[in-house]
Scaffold this motif. Structure first.
Motif, PDB file in Angstrom:
ATOM      1  N   ALA A 233       0.801  -1.246   0.029  1.00 17.27           N
ATOM      2  CA  ALA A 233      -0.046  -0.044   0.083  1.00 17.27           C
ATOM      3  C   ALA A 233       0.899   1.254  -0.005  1.00 17.27           C
ATOM      4  O   ALA A 233       0.616   2.401  -0.787  1.00 17.27           O
ATOM      5  N   ASP A 234       2.120   1.326   0.690  1.00 15.02           N
ATOM      6  CA  ASP A 234       2.747   2.296   0.854  1.00 15.02           C
ATOM      7  C   ASP A 234       3.694   2.541  -0.486  1.00 15.02           C
ATOM      8  O   ASP A 234       3.810   3.821  -0.838  1.00 15.02           O
ATOM      9  N   THR A 235       4.311   1.593  -1.077  1.00 15.50           N
ATOM     10  CA  THR A 235       5.288   1.911  -1.850  1.00 15.50           C
ATOM     11  C   THR A 235       4.591   1.468  -3.345  1.00 15.50           C
ATOM     12  O   THR A 235       5.348   1.674  -4.431  1.00 15.50           O
ATOM     13  N   GLY A 236       3.794   0.501  -3.461  1.00 16.03           N
ATOM     14  CA  GLY A 236       3.067   0.068  -4.617  1.00 16.03           C
ATOM     15  C   GLY A 236       3.996  -0.820  -5.400  1.00 16.03           C
ATOM     16  O   GLY A 236       3.849  -1.369  -6.518  1.00 16.03           O
ATOM     17  N   CYS A 237       4.989  -1.408  -4.529  1.00 17.88           N
ATOM     18  CA  CYS A 237       5.764  -2.586  -5.092  1.00 17.88           C
ATOM     19  C   CYS A 237       4.861  -3.952  -5.265  1.00 17.88           C
ATOM     20  O   CYS A 237       3.877  -4.306  -4.432  1.00 17.88           O
ATOM     21  N   ALA A 238       5.244  -4.601  -6.379  1.00 19.51           N
ATOM     22  CA  ALA A 238       4.549  -6.021  -6.518  1.00 19.51           C
ATOM     23  C   ALA A 238       4.978  -6.989  -5.700  1.00 19.51           C
ATOM     24  O   ALA A 238       6.343  -6.921  -4.960  1.00 19.51           O
ATOM     25  N   VAL A 239       4.372  -7.999  -5.502  1.00 21.40           N
ATOM     26  CA  VAL A 239       4.759  -9.067  -4.539  1.00 21.40           C
ATOM     27  C   VAL A 239       4.646 -10.388  -5.270  1.00 21.40           C
ATOM     28  O   VAL A 239       3.679 -10.628  -5.664  1.00 21.40           O
ATOM     29  N   LEU A 240       5.665 -11.356  -5.413  1.00 24.18           N
ATOM     30  CA  LEU A 240       5.562 -12.705  -5.931  1.00 24.18           C
ATOM     31  C   LEU A 240       6.088 -13.437  -4.872  1.00 24.18           C
ATOM     32  O   LEU A 240       7.392 -13.256  -4.482  1.00 24.18           O
ATOM     33  N   MET A 241       5.057 -14.199  -4.062  1.00 23.82           N
ATOM     34  CA  MET A 241       5.337 -15.016  -3.102  1.00 23.82           C
ATOM     35  C   MET A 241       5.279 -16.496  -3.278  1.00 23.82           C
ATOM     36  O   MET A 241       4.284 -16.945  -3.760  1.00 23.82           O
ATOM     37  N   ILE A 242       6.231 -17.378  -2.528  1.00 23.53           N
ATOM     38  CA  ILE A 242       6.039 -18.672  -2.695  1.00 23.53           C
ATOM     39  C   ILE A 242       5.398 -19.165  -1.201  1.00 23.53           C
ATOM     40  O   ILE A 242       5.831 -18.645  -0.279  1.00 23.53           O
ATOM     41  N   SER A 243       4.203 -19.814  -1.168  1.00 20.98           N
ATOM     42  CA  SER A 243       3.549 -20.176   0.149  1.00 20.98           C
ATOM     43  C   SER A 243       3.888 -21.639   0.228  1.00 20.98           C
ATOM     44  O   SER A 243       4.068 -22.393  -0.481  1.00 20.98           O
ATOM     45  N   HIS A 244       4.321 -21.718   1.738  1.00 23.08           N
ATOM     46  CA  HIS A 244       4.443 -23.519   1.960  1.00 23.08           C
ATOM     47  C   HIS A 244       3.369 -24.144   2.193  1.00 23.08           C
ATOM     48  O   HIS A 244       3.287 -25.304   2.523  1.00 23.08           O
ATOM     49  N   GLU A 245       2.225 -23.406   2.180  1.00 22.80           N
ATOM     50  CA  GLU A 245       0.874 -24.308   2.444  1.00 22.80           C
ATOM     51  C   GLU A 245       0.130 -24.422   0.889  1.00 22.80           C
ATOM     52  O   GLU A 245       0.135 -23.573   0.093  1.00 22.80           O
ATOM     53  N   LEU A 246      -0.584 -25.640   0.722  1.00 31.55           N
ATOM     54  CA  LEU A 246      -1.292 -25.554  -0.400  1.00 31.55           C
ATOM     55  C   LEU A 246      -2.510 -24.712  -0.369  1.00 31.55           C
ATOM     56  O   LEU A 246      -2.966 -24.653  -1.745  1.00 31.55           O
ATOM     57  N   HIS A 247      -3.182 -24.521   0.610  1.00 34.52           N
ATOM     58  CA  HIS A 247      -4.569 -24.044   0.563  1.00 34.52           C
ATOM     59  C   HIS A 247      -4.664 -22.854   1.269  1.00 34.52           C
ATOM     60  O   HIS A 247      -5.443 -21.946   1.001  1.00 34.52           O
ATOM     61  N   VAL A 248      -3.667 -22.542   2.266  1.00 38.64           N
ATOM     62  CA  VAL A 248      -3.891 -21.151   2.935  1.00 38.64           C
ATOM     63  C   VAL A 248      -2.911 -20.264   2.569  1.00 38.64           C
ATOM     64  O   VAL A 248      -1.657 -20.521   2.364  1.00 38.64           O
ATOM     65  N   VAL A 249      -3.398 -19.092   1.988  1.00 39.00           N
ATOM     66  CA  VAL A 249      -2.550 -18.067   1.321  1.00 39.00           C
ATOM     67  C   VAL A 249      -2.946 -16.628   1.885  1.00 39.00           C
ATOM     68  O   VAL A 249      -3.934 -16.574   2.982  1.00 39.00           O
ATOM     69  N   MET A 250      -2.190 -15.696   1.754  1.00 34.26           N
ATOM     70  CA  MET A 250      -2.364 -14.411   2.112  1.00 34.26           C
ATOM     71  C   MET A 250      -3.621 -13.922   1.307  1.00 34.26           C
ATOM     72  O   MET A 250      -3.644 -14.113   0.213  1.00 34.26           O
ATOM     73  N   SER A 251      -4.417 -13.520   2.389  1.00 30.16           N
ATOM     74  CA  SER A 251      -5.927 -12.831   1.597  1.00 30.16           C
ATOM     75  C   SER A 251      -5.695 -11.761   0.678  1.00 30.16           C
ATOM     76  O   SER A 251      -6.666 -11.718  -0.135  1.00 30.16           O
ATOM     77  N   ALA A 252      -4.625 -11.149   0.832  1.00 27.29           N
ATOM     78  CA  ALA A 252      -4.565  -9.858  -0.088  1.00 27.29           C
ATOM     79  C   ALA A 252      -4.178 -10.439  -1.608  1.00 27.29           C
ATOM     80  O   ALA A 252      -3.687  -9.489  -2.318  1.00 27.29           O
ATOM     81  N   SER A 253      -3.780 -11.550  -1.854  1.00 24.23           N
ATOM     82  CA  SER A 253      -3.282 -12.082  -3.012  1.00 24.23           C
ATOM     83  C   SER A 253      -4.213 -11.620  -4.125  1.00 24.23           C
ATOM     84  O   SER A 253      -5.478 -11.949  -3.934  1.00 24.23           O
ATOM     85  N   ASP A 254      -3.830 -11.161  -5.120  1.00 26.54           N
ATOM     86  CA  ASP A 254      -4.634 -10.700  -6.326  1.00 26.54           C
ATOM     87  C   ASP A 254      -4.811 -12.115  -7.195  1.00 26.54           C
ATOM     88  O   ASP A 254      -5.950 -12.264  -7.627  1.00 26.54           O
ATOM     89  N   ARG A 255      -3.901 -13.011  -6.942  1.00 24.32           N
ATOM     90  CA  ARG A 255      -3.918 -14.138  -7.959  1.00 24.32           C
ATOM     91  C   ARG A 255      -3.252 -15.289  -7.161  1.00 24.32           C
ATOM     92  O   ARG A 255      -2.054 -14.650  -6.356  1.00 24.32           O
ATOM     93  N   VAL A 256      -3.430 -16.388  -7.308  1.00 26.29           N
ATOM     94  CA  VAL A 256      -3.004 -17.771  -6.789  1.00 26.29           C
ATOM     95  C   VAL A 256      -2.620 -18.367  -7.846  1.00 26.29           C
ATOM     96  O   VAL A 256      -3.521 -18.677  -8.878  1.00 26.29           O
ATOM     97  N   VAL A 257      -1.306 -18.770  -8.079  1.00 23.07           N
ATOM     98  CA  VAL A 257      -1.001 -19.896  -9.073  1.00 23.07           C
ATOM     99  C   VAL A 257      -0.668 -21.357  -8.653  1.00 23.07           C
ATOM    100  O   VAL A 257       0.435 -21.188  -7.638  1.00 23.07           O
ATOM    101  N   CYS A 258      -1.152 -22.199  -8.934  1.00 20.26           N
ATOM    102  CA  CYS A 258      -1.054 -23.622  -8.332  1.00 20.26           C
ATOM    103  C   CYS A 258       0.046 -24.038  -9.361  1.00 20.26           C
ATOM    104  O   CYS A 258      -0.373 -24.223 -10.687  1.00 20.26           O
ATOM    105  N   LEU A 259       1.364 -24.407  -8.735  1.00 22.45           N
ATOM    106  CA  LEU A 259       2.273 -25.073  -9.833  1.00 22.45           C
ATOM    107  C   LEU A 259       2.528 -26.509  -9.439  1.00 22.45           C
ATOM    108  O   LEU A 259       2.861 -26.755  -8.126  1.00 22.45           O
TER     109      LEU A 259
END
Lengths: 265, 247
Positions: free
Chosen positions: B167-193
């Motif tokens: 929100a402050d800097t407007g930077c994009a975030v690409l993150m790997i989650s170590h859980e299959l189903h629980v993700v950060m709620s602010a994610s715009d998109r989830v990619v299952c690899l």
């Protein structure tokens, strides 16, 4: 001043200590202690080849050590464990070197001088080579310090910051080759690794930053060289091993100090 | 204007194909979460993005001169390497002390400058890694299982901080989650690899459902969400079935 062989010896020892200190820190941080040992042993083959081909011992040693470092990298990429590769290559190179030296019948070669160093026979020309090599190593490491440190901490962090850790690894390998080559005369191939590792390990107890550790290691190495030479003179002991003995005693003493501080006593 | 554009990426380790025909784009300000089982190539994808692994095929285009803030999965500092938080933060060239203080303040760990990295708790350590990644005002943050080793309130707090940063800097975030189903709620998109992109979608916010509240606890402040998978294809799960038949 350089006419005095003890002065030349002290200057040679301090020169090697200065080059070995920052490099030794990376050897310790990256857990490359055995690599340092192995490259130093391989240097014996470099000595033999240099004598056979009548080229400068420093040049021959740098070449053999670099070839060995590349061979180590190639073999580990093919799936051999690092310590196995080093064990095979280093001791083979040492053995071939020793055999090769024995065939050099034209010379009267003092093997001990290369295995344990011959610091009291350092000539003004040797001094120039030692300080030139030390200056090269210190300049290289200092100019790439942040990059080397980042690559040592974490490979991915380095890549993300636009660095190439493989290049930094090559720079350290080159520094290792030069340091080994110039240190042969001072401590000999069997004790070079000690000059790399012991001062750095001793400095760990006193340092709070990587830079401080390198500086303290240089001081410990320098003191070891001068005090070791003095001890060798007084006790009529071999000079190279005496230098390493003093470094080891400093390591033990600083270890006890560090341990007491750590316990808060 | 995309920050990262990946087309048809394949990566092989020897005879082993880890990623095949992967496509992914990240636009400025987006939060994209990658989920997937162990060995699905998540970390390999990251390594390819930062240039640590050569692609066997396909293309990775980064915005020219892009500033990447990288938070590694695990950062082991050898005990023989003494380093203070301040020195660690200022590893990159030209980092001012002032910026370092501000970054640690923003990360909620203002008084740690002089501490040894080895003396930090795992939560403090993660925050220092994040603060360091943010110090050069990155356009994209890459987080590789950055909440590993944190408990659920800890990871929720970490995610809330990421949201604030976005929100402050407007930077994009690409993150790997170590859980299959629980993700950060602010994610715009989830990619299952899973070697390739299985499915993509938005996470479902499940803060109100009692069974999920029981699962996530109440202390997460809505930072976590659930990703309902919607695979439209079958895999040849030989390995999985092999394991099951052993059991």
């Amino acid at each position: 001043m350089l006419d005095d062989f003890m002065t030349r010896a002290a200057l040679a020892g301090v020169g090697v200590a200065f080059a070995a200190a920052p490099l030794g820190c990376f050897v310790v941080w990256r857990r490359m202690a055995y690599f340092g040992d192995a490259t130093a042993h391989a240097a014996m083959l470099g000595v033999a080849l240099s004598l056979a081909m009548q080229i400068s011992i420093v040049a021959g040693t740098v070449m053999v050590v670099l070839v060995m470092a590349v061979a180590v990298n190639l073999l580990t990429w093919r799936g051999y464990a690092m310590d196995t590769v080093l064990g095979v290559l280093a001791h083979s190179a040492l053995a071939f070197g020793l055999v090769a030296v024995s065939f050099l019948s034209g010379f009267r070669i003092d093997l001990m001088a290369y295995l344990f160093g011959d610091i009291l026979a350092v000539s003004p020309g040797d001094l120039l080579v030692i300080w030139g090599g030390a200056a090269l190593v210190v300049t290289l490491i200092a100019s790439r310090w942040s990059a080397l440190l980042t690559s040592t901490l974490n490979e991915e962090l380095a890549y993300a910051g636009g660095l190439d850790p493989r290049r930094e690894q090559m720079i350290l390998t080159l520094c290792m080759a030069v340091t080994v080559a110039v240190a042969i005369k001072v401590v000999g191939v069997l004790l070079i690794a000690a000059m790399l590792i012991i001062p750095a390990a001793a400095a760990r107890n006193l340092a709070r930053t990587p830079e401080a550790m390198a500086m303290i290691a240089a001081a410990i190495g320098g003191v070891s060289a001068v005090a070791g030479l003095r001890a060798a003179y007084v006790l009529d002991a071999p000079a190279g091993p005496s230098i390493v003995c003093v470094a080891a005693l400093l390591f033990a003493g600083l270890g006890i100090v560090g341990w007491r501080n750590h316990r808060g006593t | 204007m995309t920050l990262i554009s990946i087309e048809n990426l394949s990566v092989r380790y020897g005879a082993n194909t880890v990623l095949r025909h992967v496509g992914l784009t990240v636009k400025p300000g987006e939060i994209v979460t990658i989920v997937g089982p162990n060995g699905s190539g998540k970390t390999t994808l990251f390594r390819a993005i930062i240039g640590a692994t050569e692609p066997a095929a396909g293309q990775i285009r980064l915005k020219p001169g892009i500033r990447i803030g990288y938070v590694p999965q695990r950062l082991h500092i050898d005990p023989t390497l003494p380093i203070t938080v301040e020195r660690f933060m200022r590893l990159a060239e030209r980092v001012r002390r002032r910026d370092c203080v501000a970054a640690l303040d923003a990360a909620g760990i203002p008084d740690l400058m002089k501490r040894q990295m080895s003396k930090l708790s795992s939560g403090q350590f993660q925050r220092v890694l994040l603060a360091r990644a943010l110090i050069n005002r990155p356009e994209i943050l890459l987080l590789d299982e950055a909440t590993q080793g944190l408990d659920q309130p800890g990871s929720a707090a970490f995610y809330r901080q990421i949201e604030t940063v976005r929100a402050d800097t407007g930077c994009a975030v690409l993150m790997i989650s170590h859980e299959l189903h629980v993700v950060m709620s602010a994610s715009d998109r989830v990619v299952c690899l899973n070697g390739h992109v299985c499915c993509e979608g938005t996470p479902a916010v499940v803060a109100s459902a009692p069974e999920y509240r029981a699962l996530f606890g109440t202390g997460t402040g809505g930072a976590l969400a659930l990703y309902r998978h919607d695979h439209d294809h079958d895999h040849n799960h030989d390995q999985l079935h092999g394991q099951e038949s052993v059991e």
